[in-house]
Design an enzyme around this catalytic site. Structure first.
Site, mmCIF file in Angstrom:
data_model
loop_
_atom_site.group_PDB
_atom_site.id
_atom_site.type_symbol
_atom_site.label_atom_id
_atom_site.label_comp_id
_atom_site.label_asym_id
_atom_site.label_seq_id
_atom_site.Cartn_x
_atom_site.Cartn_y
_atom_site.Cartn_z
ATOM 1 N N HIS A 1 -9.382 47.732 20.096
ATOM 2 C CA HIS A 1 -10.290 47.828 21.243
ATOM 3 C C HIS A 1 -11.164 46.594 21.330
ATOM 4 O O HIS A 1 -11.697 46.124 20.327
ATOM 5 C CB HIS A 1 -11.142 49.096 21.136
ATOM 6 C CG HIS A 1 -10.364 50.329 21.490
ATOM 7 N ND1 HIS A 1 -10.916 51.371 22.181
ATOM 8 C CD2 HIS A 1 -9.078 50.666 21.268
ATOM 9 C CE1 HIS A 1 -10.001 52.310 22.353
ATOM 10 N NE2 HIS A 1 -8.889 51.909 21.802
ATOM 11 N N ARG B 1 -12.786 58.045 17.638
ATOM 12 C CA ARG B 1 -14.173 57.605 17.656
ATOM 13 C C ARG B 1 -14.246 56.106 17.897
ATOM 14 O O ARG B 1 -13.470 55.330 17.345
ATOM 15 C CB ARG B 1 -14.870 57.938 16.335
ATOM 16 C CG ARG B 1 -14.841 59.403 15.977
ATOM 17 C CD ARG B 1 -15.374 59.660 14.583
ATOM 18 N NE ARG B 1 -16.835 59.586 14.562
ATOM 19 C CZ ARG B 1 -17.518 58.910 13.658
ATOM 20 N NH1 ARG B 1 -16.889 58.203 12.745
ATOM 21 N NH2 ARG B 1 -18.836 58.916 13.677
ATOM 22 N N ARG C 1 -12.525 51.797 31.902
ATOM 23 C CA ARG C 1 -12.349 52.141 30.501
ATOM 24 C C ARG C 1 -13.711 52.394 29.854
ATOM 25 O O ARG C 1 -14.710 51.789 30.208
ATOM 26 C CB ARG C 1 -11.614 51.032 29.752
ATOM 27 C CG ARG C 1 -10.151 50.947 30.128
ATOM 28 C CD ARG C 1 -9.389 50.018 29.198
ATOM 29 N NE ARG C 1 -7.972 50.058 29.533
ATOM 30 C CZ ARG C 1 -7.125 50.983 29.102
ATOM 31 N NH1 ARG C 1 -7.554 51.940 28.306
ATOM 32 N NH2 ARG C 1 -5.864 50.954 29.446
ATOM 33 N N ASP D 1 -13.830 59.177 26.791
ATOM 34 C CA ASP D 1 -13.732 59.650 28.169
ATOM 35 C C ASP D 1 -14.523 60.929 28.390
ATOM 36 O O ASP D 1 -15.032 61.165 29.485
ATOM 37 C CB ASP D 1 -12.269 59.843 28.561
ATOM 38 C CG ASP D 1 -11.582 58.513 28.833
ATOM 39 O OD1 ASP D 1 -11.858 57.906 29.876
ATOM 40 O OD2 ASP D 1 -10.802 58.060 27.980
ATOM 41 N N ARG E 1 1.337 55.210 21.736
ATOM 42 C CA ARG E 1 0.511 55.981 22.683
ATOM 43 C C ARG E 1 0.828 55.561 24.107
ATOM 44 O O ARG E 1 0.987 54.371 24.392
ATOM 45 C CB ARG E 1 -0.982 55.775 22.419
ATOM 46 C CG ARG E 1 -1.861 56.641 23.349
ATOM 47 C CD ARG E 1 -3.328 56.603 22.964
ATOM 48 N NE ARG E 1 -3.978 55.378 23.363
ATOM 49 C CZ ARG E 1 -5.157 55.312 24.005
ATOM 50 N NH1 ARG E 1 -5.794 56.427 24.331
ATOM 51 N NH2 ARG E 1 -5.693 54.163 24.308
#
Length: 918
Positions: free
Chosen positions: A146, A615, A750, A577, A414
């Site tokens: 990320h 997390r 996002r 989210d 994913r």
């Protein structure tokens, strides 16, 4: 709670900050000149005056407004570097305090495992119950890419060097050696100053893969095998007759290269690259350790005895050197190196691995074969009186092979459920099964998909004419299947479905796995080494997660897949989210409720549940102290195992070197053991009443949050104007876009840039907004209701953790600075309307926290954070004012490289100094 450490104990920290800050100041003066140094020094002094209320913030802002852009850039760089050096000083101080306690014979303050063992020893625990509870034991930090990690590898190298030098400085009293250390510190900080902090181009996924792999050499290879061996030994000493921890407990994972949800750059080649580079990293480690082991095991037959099996290994090793004729251990290890050399040539024919030997021998087919040979060496050493030798490097290598095998870490795949539906619909249409799959009712979809799972034939052929999306998805899955065939099932064990809402979402992926050979039939029922994992993300999806799982387990074909994994089903929970959807308190309670429901659903279905916590680094994305977060899980939610994502700059903060990695992994293990084996919820018969209270509080908090974020006209304009969210996309810190779709809707943004933008502007809205209104409305003027919340705070780890994390976030917020950002919004009415509500809710939330906890400060229960705020935050002030000034110039039309670089530098500096920014 107060800090029991006397003020004198923090003096070394202040001294370190002064030392490193002083060296940095010398570098700035030497490199940038007196004028820039004076600007930096003036900004520093002004920041402290602002903190003491001796100066207005507007004065500092006006000073920066009068400085030319070229001179603002080195100021931004200087304060960015100070934040990084202050981080190092704080980490060293924590390490120093731990060492002091060890030397005094006391348990170290942050040795979570020592405290956990004491708790386990204090209660009667049945050995068989312990073994059953830990049957699926796993602690897996999963490294993700990320894009909040802004630092370059060179900066990491400097951090490591400076940390080592400061440790050396602590150990010496020799003035000449101290002087040598100080000169070396100057050299490394000069290197830092002369290194560009901002990349010229956006990271590629291959860069992110390499960045993730570096943590194995930095820490995991050293720490994980040792920690696993120690935990296994400690538990088996307590329960010697139980089969406790039959597999290594700590086994890291990764998403990097397999997570393609919204990232168009992940393709088949990327999956292959990720799997191959991980494999190469594992093999390099094993070969290097074997090379050293071969040199260390110099035992002679003239002096010691060996087992017959060790002699066999030596005889078939291919080592005919006369010099080694009486050194069977060296010959045996060389033979093992030869087989592992051949293994590398088989798995990675185009990769040159170090520490290989000739001639090549028969390759190992599985890590278990390598482990068996190493066990032969171990057994012989112990039989010959060399247990102490066996317990050193050989033991670490055996444990490393157990954990890392040839795959290093499982690569998670994913993708979004919508993509799967489109791909499966196209495959079914191409095969002539149906051309209206997407419009079928859910029951009909399930019936059709289960029928496909009972048939071996594929839906397509190699020459099928498919859309680009479908061809790409199948290509990725074929690359995954190839990795599994070559490296082994451990290479890819999990497939995660984002935005999973139905049974058909799960079965669609199973059909795709069948299409590429990752799922086959056994006695008429499907079996797969890859487990499909639903990810429940929004608050509504979390509320419906248990019913989705129950319905899926009622489908025989899906249940057979779970049974093939020893009756274990993993479920992932999305923190980001859900927070963006409903706010901090509502999201946290939705997650807790979801876990309770999932535990009950899995128990009723007779399956074992493993939760995977998505997390992020910030509290708004599920961050906060890992130990407290795990203890705050509901009963039955941990049960010996969990996986948790580690993201952004938090990865470096936790795992960049062995001392930090050891401490953070210990915390994960300790909390997992306590949550599994002890009653940590503490509510007893009052649980139902507490849950009802939080049902009401969460609804009130969600309503308050939605009134601002989703229902306020102009809120999106306020957000995009008052924060640097629009500029985040230009910061070369990750390979993925800021939004899932090309829109400006909050729902499509996002969670990472959503949180990062609010953090940069010091509002920190995702970590607290809505809580104050909820408490104020629920309590009203009723003292009994307030007392009930106070009681829950004292008794319930979940509530304490929620409030503690919220307080941590609010302590880092600064609405005075946030007001400067709000001035970027030209619409005065919109600015006053939105920012006014933020200010009012902030005050309500602080008041709620203080009324419930009884504290008069947001950091009263966190003395370490209080020290950090005192030492560090005056140096953040200039970065925020500089960022506002750069944004103002950029949006006024000064679209120059220097202004863009200034925005990026301040983002970098704030992200580094705040530590958990996105």
């Amino acid at each position: 709670m107060t800090d029991t450490v006397p003020a004198s104990a923090t003096e070394p920290l202040r001294n370190d900050i002064r030392l490193l800050g002083g060296i940095l100041g010398d570098v700035v003066r030497d490199q940038a000149g007196d004028e820039v140094f004076e600007l930096v020094e003036a900004a520093r002094v002004a920041s402290f005056r602002i903190r003491r209320s001796e100066m207005d913030r507007a004065d500092l802002a006006e000073r920066f407004a009068a400085v030319e852009t070229p001179n603002l850039l080195p100021i931004a760089r200087a304060f960015s570097h100070f934040g990084l050096l202050a981080n190092l000083a704080e980490d060293l101080h924590r390490e120093r305090r731990r060492a002091v306690h060890l030397e005094a014979g006391d348990p170290p303050q942050d040795s979570a495992l020592a405290a956990t063992y004491a708790k386990l020893d204090a209660v009667p625990l049945d050995a068989d119950g312990v073994a059953d509870a830990l049957a699926d034991a796993l602690v897996a930090p999963v490294i993700t890419a990320h894009p909040t990690e802004t630092r370059r590898r060179t900066v990491f190298d400097v951090q490591t060097a400076v940390t080592d030098l400061m440790r050396r400085r602590d150990r010496t009293v020799d003035p000449y050696e101290r002087d040598s250390v100080d000169r070396a510190l100057y050299r490394h900080i000069l290197t830092l100053w002369q290194t560009a902090l901002i990349r010229l181009s956006r990271l590629r996924i291959s860069d992110e893969i390499d960045n993730g792999l570096r943590y194995y050499d930095l820490a995991f290879f050293e720490v994980v095998p040792t920690l696993n061996a120690e935990v296994r030994r400690a538990l088996r000493q307590r329960w010697p007759d139980a089969a406790v921890l039959t597999r290594p407990l700590v086994r890291p994972g990764t998403w990097i290269g397999g997570d393609r949800d919204g990232n168009p750059n992940v393709d088949a080649a990327v999956v292959t690259t990720a799997a191959d580079r991980a494999c190469a990293t594992a093999l390099r480690h094993h070969l290097a350790e074997l090379a050293v082991l071969e040199q260390e095991l110099s035992m002679s037959l003239r002096i010691t005895t060996i087992t017959a099996r060790l002699q066999e290994l030596a005889d078939i090793s291919g080592d005919e050197s006369p010099a080694h004729s009486d050194e069977p251990y060296r010959r045996a290890v060389r033979g093992i190196r030869g087989r592992l050399t051949a293994t590398g040539a088989r798995l990675l024919p185009d990769v040159d691995l170090p520490h290989t030997v000739e001639p090549p021998r028969e390759p190992y087919r599985t890590p278990a074969q390598l482990l068996a040979d190493l066990s032969v060496v171990d057994a012989s050493l112990r039989a010959g009186g060399g247990a102490v030798i066996a317990d050193d490097r050989l033991a670490r290598l055996r444990s490393a092979v157990e954990v890392f095998g040839f795959h290093l870490a499982p690569l998670d795949l994913r993708q979004n459920a919508d993509v799967h539906e489109r791909v499966v619909a196209e495959l079914l249409s191409w095969a002539g099964v149906t051309d209206r799959y997407a419009t079928l009712p859910e029951d009909d979809k399930v019936a059709l998909l289960t029928s496909e799972l009972r048939i071996r034939r594929p839906l397509t052929t190699a020459d099928a004419q498919l859309s680009d999306e479908t061809a790409k998805e199948l290509g990725i899955l074929r690359a995954a299947a190839s990795a599994v065939r070559r490296i082994g099932p451990a290479a890819i064990e999990h497939y995660i479905i984002s935005m999973c809402t139905s049974v058909s979402d799960l079965l669609e992926v199973e059909v795709l796995l069948k299409e590429v050979g990752l799922l086959d039939l056994d006695a008429g029922y499907p079996r797969s080494s890859v487990q499909v994992i639903p990810l429940f993300e929004t608050i509504e999806d979390l509320r419906g997660g248990a019913s989705t799982l129950t319905a899926a387990l009622a489908v025989p074909e899906f249940r057979s897949l779970v049974d093939a994994h020893d009756g274990l089903q993993e479920v992932m929970l999305g923190y980001s989210d859900s927070n963006k959807d409903g706010g901090y308190l509502a999201a946290n309670w939705a997650l807790y409720r979801a876990e309770l429901d999932l535990v009950e659903a899995s128990r009723a279905a007779g399956v074992r549940l493993r939760l995977f916590h998505g997390r992020g680094g910030t509290v708004g994305r599920g961050g906060g102290p890992s130990y407290d977060a795990i203890l705050a899980q509901p009963p039955g939610a941990v049960r010996g195992s969990l996986r948790v994502t580690e993201q952004g700059e938090v990865i470096a903060a936790k795992y960049r070197e062995p001392v930090l990695a050891r401490r953070n992994l210990e915390a994960l293990v300790a909390a997992t053991l306590e949550s599994t084996l002890l009653d940590v919820e503490g509510l007893g018969a009052d649980a139902s009443a507490a849950y009802r209270i939080f049902d009401e509080l969460a609804d009130l908090a969600r309503n308050a949050y939605r009134r601002l974020v989703h229902d306020t006209p102009g809120f999106v304009e306020y957000f995009t104007t008052s924060t640097p969210v629009a500029e985040i996309g230009a910061l070369n810190i990750g390979s993925r876009p800021a939004s899932r779709k090309p829109t400006e809707a909050i729902a499509d943004l996002r969670a990472i840039p959503w949180v990062l933008a609010w953090t940069q502007s010091r509002v920190m809205l995702p970590g607290w907004y809505g809580t104050g209104s909820a408490v104020a409305e629920w309590v009203g003027d009723d003292p009994e209701r307030l007392e009930s919340l106070r009681t829950l705070y004292r008794r319930w780890p979940f509530f304490r953790t929620v409030l503690s994390n919220m307080a941590q976030v609010m302590a880092k917020s600064d609405l005075g600075i946030a007001a400067r950002y709000s001035e970027l919004v030209e619409d005065t009415d919109l600015r006053e309307r939105v920012f006014g509500r933020i200010v009012e809710e902030h005050a309500r939330t602080v008041d709620a926290y203080q009324r419930i906890t009884g504290y008069d400060s947001l950091v009263a229960d966190n003395p370490a954070l209080e020290r950090s705020l005192h030492n560090r935050f005056p140096y953040l002030e200039p970065l925020n004012h500089l960022q506002v000034e750069f944004l103002r110039r950029f949006r006024a039309g000064e679209d120059t490289e220097q202004v863009r670089r200034g925005i990026q530098l301040t983002m970098n500096g704030l992200a580094t100094a705040l530590r958990n920014s996105g």
